[in-house]
Enzyme design. Structure first.
Site, PDB file in Angstrom:
ATOM      1  N   SER A 139      -9.036 -61.896  46.103  1.00  0.00           N
ATOM      2  CA  SER A 139      -8.752 -61.464  47.478  1.00  0.00           C
ATOM      3  C   SER A 139      -9.720 -60.338  47.787  1.00  0.00           C
ATOM      4  CB  SER A 139      -7.319 -60.931  47.572  1.00  0.00           C
ATOM      5  OG  SER A 139      -7.149 -60.170  48.755  1.00  0.00           O
ATOM      6  N   TYR A 152      -0.496 -55.694  44.137  1.00  0.00           N
ATOM      7  CA  TYR A 152      -1.160 -56.957  44.518  1.00  0.00           C
ATOM      8  C   TYR A 152      -2.669 -56.758  44.464  1.00  0.00           C
ATOM      9  CZ  TYR A 152      -2.799 -60.925  47.304  1.00  0.00           C
ATOM     10  OH  TYR A 152      -3.472 -62.050  47.739  1.00  0.00           O
TER      11      TYR A 152
HETATM   12  N1  LIG Z   1      -3.473 -66.105  52.722  1.00  0.00           N
HETATM   13  C1  LIG Z   1      -4.158 -64.995  52.542  1.00  0.00           C
HETATM   14  O1  LIG Z   1      -4.332 -64.171  53.476  1.00  0.00           O
HETATM   15  C2  LIG Z   1      -4.781 -64.704  51.216  1.00  0.00           C
HETATM   16  C3  LIG Z   1      -5.756 -63.703  51.152  1.00  0.00           C
HETATM   17  C4  LIG Z   1      -6.353 -63.423  49.933  1.00  0.00           C
HETATM   18  C5  LIG Z   1      -5.985 -64.125  48.808  1.00  0.00           C
HETATM   19  N2  LIG Z   1      -5.015 -65.091  48.885  1.00  0.00           N
HETATM   20  C6  LIG Z   1      -4.669 -65.778  47.644  1.00  0.00           C
HETATM   21  O2  LIG Z   1      -4.766 -67.180  47.836  1.00  0.00           O
HETATM   22  C7  LIG Z   1      -3.938 -67.847  46.888  1.00  0.00           C
HETATM   23  C8  LIG Z   1      -3.155 -68.935  47.606  1.00  0.00           C
HETATM   24  O3  LIG Z   1      -2.263 -68.333  48.522  1.00  0.00           O
HETATM   25  P1  LIG Z   1      -1.966 -68.924  49.971  1.00  0.00           P
HETATM   26  O4  LIG Z   1      -2.392 -67.908  50.950  1.00  0.00           O
HETATM   27  O5  LIG Z   1      -2.472 -70.294  50.073  1.00  0.00           O
HETATM   28  O6  LIG Z   1      -0.373 -68.862  49.949  1.00  0.00           O
HETATM   29  P2  LIG Z   1       0.768 -69.965  50.027  1.00  0.00           P
HETATM   30  O7  LIG Z   1       0.568 -70.860  51.208  1.00  0.00           O
HETATM   31  O8  LIG Z   1       2.031 -69.203  49.915  1.00  0.00           O
HETATM   32  O9  LIG Z   1       0.535 -70.841  48.725  1.00  0.00           O
HETATM   33  C9  LIG Z   1       0.896 -70.384  47.451  1.00  0.00           C
HETATM   34  C10 LIG Z   1       0.917 -71.576  46.516  1.00  0.00           C
HETATM   35  O10 LIG Z   1       1.285 -71.109  45.221  1.00  0.00           O
HETATM   36  C11 LIG Z   1       2.417 -71.863  44.761  1.00  0.00           C
HETATM   37  N3  LIG Z   1       3.259 -71.024  43.944  1.00  0.00           N
HETATM   38  C12 LIG Z   1       3.925 -69.905  44.317  1.00  0.00           C
HETATM   39  N4  LIG Z   1       4.651 -69.444  43.299  1.00  0.00           N
HETATM   40  C13 LIG Z   1       4.439 -70.292  42.265  1.00  0.00           C
HETATM   41  C14 LIG Z   1       4.919 -70.359  40.936  1.00  0.00           C
HETATM   42  N5  LIG Z   1       5.797 -69.467  40.447  1.00  0.00           N
HETATM   43  N6  LIG Z   1       4.497 -71.362  40.137  1.00  0.00           N
HETATM   44  C15 LIG Z   1       3.628 -72.303  40.620  1.00  0.00           C
HETATM   45  N7  LIG Z   1       3.142 -72.277  41.858  1.00  0.00           N
HETATM   46  C16 LIG Z   1       3.551 -71.293  42.670  1.00  0.00           C
HETATM   47  C17 LIG Z   1       3.110 -72.328  46.027  1.00  0.00           C
HETATM   48  O11 LIG Z   1       3.832 -73.538  45.846  1.00  0.00           O
HETATM   49  P3  LIG Z   1       5.371 -73.729  45.416  1.00  0.00           P
HETATM   50  O12 LIG Z   1       6.213 -72.844  46.281  1.00  0.00           O
HETATM   51  O13 LIG Z   1       5.590 -75.205  45.643  1.00  0.00           O
HETATM   52  O14 LIG Z   1       5.432 -73.378  43.965  1.00  0.00           O
HETATM   53  C18 LIG Z   1       1.919 -72.618  46.925  1.00  0.00           C
HETATM   54  O15 LIG Z   1       1.410 -73.895  46.638  1.00  0.00           O
HETATM   55  C19 LIG Z   1      -3.074 -66.761  46.245  1.00  0.00           C
HETATM   56  O16 LIG Z   1      -3.598 -66.446  44.974  1.00  0.00           O
HETATM   57  C20 LIG Z   1      -3.229 -65.587  47.187  1.00  0.00           C
HETATM   58  O17 LIG Z   1      -3.049 -64.355  46.534  1.00  0.00           O
HETATM   59  C21 LIG Z   1      -4.429 -65.402  50.066  1.00  0.00           C
END
Ligand SMILES: NC(=O)c1ccc[n+]([C@@H]2O[C@H](COP(=O)([O-])OP(=O)(O)OC[C@H]3O[C@@H](n4cnc5c(N)ncnc54)[C@H](OP(=O)(O)O)[C@@H]3O)[C@@H](O)[C@H]2O)c1
Length: 260
Positions: A139, A152
């Site tokens: 991130s 985080y």
């Molecule tokens: N969105 C942003 O602004 C942003 C910015 C910087 C970095 N990121 C990073 O991008 C990555 C993806 O996040 P996202 O934004 O796409 O969020 P998201 O839509 O909430 O997706 C998170 C994914 O992780 C899975 N997950 C959550 N807890 C889990 C667990 N205990 N075991 C296995 N899978 C799990 C969820 O699926 P299930 O609930 O089905 O398990 C979902 O598929 C993360 O590492 C996040 O830190 C996001």
């Protein structure tokens, strides 16, 4: 080119699901990992139909040790895997001191412990085959200590740091590393942490398709670190140059003169 097979963690929504769609459109076979098996199955079916790729589903809670080891075994044993997208992650809203420490620990288990285990196994397996790519989703908060709850941010700084070192250890091995540093991206991560996405500044919020397509182009271009919204890439180079410039001086056998 031989058939690619990507294992994507956190593939049921957001960035992971978008990697699945964009990689399938490139003809990559997929193994989708997340907790929500029904959602993964729906996505898998739609990708098979749309792109004629092979998609399998591995339902796992990566904060559960046995589940993590099941995914880990898949990476160790399935020699067809050529790409790991280490994406599953979560955040916890609020400041650190008044935050829920149990949730913070779960976050660290997912963002750090699980990612480390899978990166370790993929690095060993890919190095032995002299082929493969590991994409770690960090991130931009890896570069920002003074915001959110700090834990985080620190978990994402860990991901960036580990990726840099894996890049060093894997030099000459034929294995590629990439750290992707998204800024705010339209996914479910905010709602899952109890925050409304509508409260975020629109000018800072990237659409998830744009984010993943930029990340894949960064990968195609051979970038180690991809920050999709930074237009002037020299800014990042300056940041890295400053970080590296201090390294010869941070561990010497005498204190600096101001401490004498
Ligand atoms: N969105 C942003 O602004 C942003 C910015 C910087 C970095 N990121 C990073 O991008 C990555 C993806 O996040 P996202 O934004 O796409 O969020 P998201 O839509 O909430 O997706 C998170 C994914 O992780 C899975 N997950 C959550 N807890 C889990 C667990 N205990 N075991 C296995 N899978 C799990 C969820 O699926 P299930 O609930 O089905 O398990 C979902 O598929 C993360 O590492 C996040 O830190 C996001």
């Amino acid at each position: 080119m031989s058939q690619q097979l990507a294992l994507i963690t956190g593939a049921s929504s957001g960035i992971g699901a978008t990697y699945a769609k964009q990689l399938a459109a490139r003809g990559t076979n997929l193994i989708l990992v997340a907790r929500d098996e029904a959602r993964l199955n729906l996505l898998a079916q739609s990708l098979r139909e749309a792109h004629s790729v092979e998609v399998s589903v591995l339902a796992a809670d990566l904060t559960n040790h046995d589940d993590l080891l099941r995914v880990d075994r898949e990476i160790q044993q399935n020699k067809a895997i050529t790409l790991l997208v280490n994406n599953a992650g979560m955040t916890v809203e609020g400041e650190f001191i008044d935050g829920d420490i149990a949730k913070i620990q779960t976050m660290l288990t997912l963002n750090i412990v699980a990612l480390t285990q899978l990166a370790h196994s993929a690095a060993q397996a890919f190095r032995a085959r002299r082929n493969g790519t590991i994409v770690n989703i960090a991130s931009v908060l890896a570069l920002v200590s003074e915001s959110a709850n700090g834990a985080y941010n620190a978990s994402k700084a860990y991901v960036l740091s580990l990726t840099r070192n894996l890049h060093r250890e894997l030099a000459e091995s034929g294995v590629r590393m990439q750290a992707v540093l998204p800024g705010l991206t339209r996914t479910e991560i905010f709602e899952r942490a109890g925050k409304s996405i509508n409260d975020l500044p629109a000018e800072m919020l990237m659409e998830v398709d744009d984010l993943v397509s930029a990340a894949l182009r960064g990968l195609d271009a051979g970038e180690l670190v991809t920050i999709p919204s930074v237009e002037d890439v020299q800014l990042w180079q300056n940041y890295e140059d400053a970080r590296i410039a201090i390294l010869p001086f941070i561990s010497l056998n005498k204190p600096a003169t101001r401490y004498l």
